[in-house]
Design a protein around this motif. Structure first.
Motif, PDB file in Angstrom:
ATOM      1  N   LEU A  74       5.332   3.828 -10.819  1.00  0.00           N
ATOM      2  CA  LEU A  74       6.712   4.540  -9.058  1.00  0.00           C
ATOM      3  C   LEU A  74       5.753   4.943  -8.252  1.00  0.00           C
ATOM      4  N   PHE A  75       4.421   5.580  -9.240  1.00  0.00           N
ATOM      5  CA  PHE A  75       3.800   6.674  -8.551  1.00  0.00           C
ATOM      6  C   PHE A  75       2.442   5.895  -7.522  1.00  0.00           C
ATOM      7  N   LYS A  76       2.524   6.363  -6.715  1.00  0.00           N
ATOM      8  CA  LYS A  76       1.301   5.833  -5.854  1.00  0.00           C
ATOM      9  C   LYS A  76       0.069   6.216  -5.260  1.00  0.00           C
ATOM     10  N   ASN A  77      -1.042   5.662  -5.355  1.00  0.00           N
ATOM     11  CA  ASN A  77      -2.249   6.231  -5.515  1.00  0.00           C
ATOM     12  C   ASN A  77      -2.574   6.100  -3.736  1.00  0.00           C
ATOM     13  N   PRO A  78      -2.909   8.191  -3.448  1.00  0.00           N
ATOM     14  CA  PRO A  78      -2.608   8.180  -2.262  1.00  0.00           C
ATOM     15  C   PRO A  78      -4.032   7.823  -0.735  1.00  0.00           C
ATOM     16  N   GLU A  79      -4.387   7.645  -1.918  1.00  0.00           N
ATOM     17  CA  GLU A  79      -5.187   5.973  -1.156  1.00  0.00           C
ATOM     18  C   GLU A  79      -4.903   4.835  -0.540  1.00  0.00           C
ATOM     19  N   TYR A  80      -4.055   3.980  -1.050  1.00  0.00           N
ATOM     20  CA  TYR A  80      -2.906   2.693  -0.586  1.00  0.00           C
ATOM     21  C   TYR A  80      -1.955   3.363   0.447  1.00  0.00           C
ATOM     22  N   THR A  81      -1.976   4.705   0.781  1.00  0.00           N
ATOM     23  CA  THR A  81      -0.851   4.966   1.632  1.00  0.00           C
ATOM     24  C   THR A  81      -0.786   4.249   3.178  1.00  0.00           C
ATOM     25  N   MET A  82      -1.742   3.503   3.854  1.00  0.00           N
ATOM     26  CA  MET A  82      -1.794   2.912   4.892  1.00  0.00           C
ATOM     27  C   MET A  82      -1.039   1.509   4.686  1.00  0.00           C
ATOM     28  N   GLU A  83      -0.808   0.963   2.992  1.00  0.00           N
ATOM     29  CA  GLU A  83      -0.054   0.506   2.891  1.00  0.00           C
ATOM     30  C   GLU A  83       0.818   0.026   3.173  1.00  0.00           C
ATOM     31  N   LYS A  84       1.982   1.071   2.830  1.00  0.00           N
ATOM     32  CA  LYS A  84       2.760   0.878   3.435  1.00  0.00           C
ATOM     33  C   LYS A  84       4.160   0.163   2.452  1.00  0.00           C
ATOM     34  N   GLU A  85       3.301  -0.249   0.847  1.00  0.00           N
ATOM     35  CA  GLU A  85       4.524  -1.251   0.125  1.00  0.00           C
ATOM     36  C   GLU A  85       5.842  -0.882  -0.380  1.00  0.00           C
ATOM     37  N   ILE A  86       6.219  -1.976  -0.590  1.00  0.00           N
ATOM     38  CA  ILE A  86       7.600  -1.313  -1.307  1.00  0.00           C
ATOM     39  C   ILE A  86       7.739  -1.445  -2.472  1.00  0.00           C
ATOM     40  N   ARG A  87       8.107  -0.693  -3.547  1.00  0.00           N
ATOM     41  CA  ARG A  87       7.921  -1.241  -4.801  1.00  0.00           C
ATOM     42  C   ARG A  87       9.786  -1.598  -5.586  1.00  0.00           C
ATOM     43  N   ALA A  88       9.882  -2.369  -5.676  1.00  0.00           N
ATOM     44  CA  ALA A  88      11.602  -2.712  -6.048  1.00  0.00           C
ATOM     45  C   ALA A  88      11.921  -2.450  -7.662  1.00  0.00           C
ATOM     46  N   VAL A  89      12.167  -1.788  -8.236  1.00  0.00           N
ATOM     47  CA  VAL A  89      12.700  -1.417  -9.045  1.00  0.00           C
ATOM     48  C   VAL A  89      14.249  -1.726  -9.210  1.00  0.00           C
TER      49      VAL A  89
END
Length: 110
Positions: free
Chosen positions: A29-44
């Motif tokens: 559920l938590f995103k590594n800050p290095e990946y913020t530019m990817e603007k991903e969506i996580r569906a749960v």
């Protein structure tokens, strides 16, 4: 006194294991800050009876019904996905006609 210290150490270790296991259960559920530019969506989605296919695939697949068509401008495949699976995912995503652009992540996995 030594046995009390041993009991305390065992309790602390048990608590550490419990906390570590609990955090690992939700770490996705938590995103590594290095990946913020990817603007991903996580569906749960929580379900008492998930629709899992555990027989036909090496990694079980979860199927989720959605009420409307889903279209994406871009899908970025993460750096941990092996090369053969990346190619299969790219091919499949492109054939769905629901994704405009499929890319590989340029981030280094740590």
């Amino acid at each position: 006194m030594i046995s009390d210290m041993q009991d305390n150490r065992e309790r602390r270790n048990a608590v550490r294991r419990f906390v570590t296991d609990s955090v690992n259960e939700i770490s996705f559920l938590f995103k590594n800050p290095e990946y913020t530019m990817e603007k991903e969506i996580r569906a749960v989605k929580y379900s008492y009876e998930p629709n899992l296919d555990e027989k036909n695939f090496l990694v079980p697949r979860l199927y989720v019904e959605v009420d409307k068509n889903v279209f994406m401008n871009r899908v970025i495949i993460g750096p941990r996905v092996d090369k053969i699976l990346k190619e299969k995912l790219k091919y499949w995503l492109n054939t769905t006609n629901k994704v405009t652009n499929v890319e590989e992540s340029k981030c280094n996995y740590q």
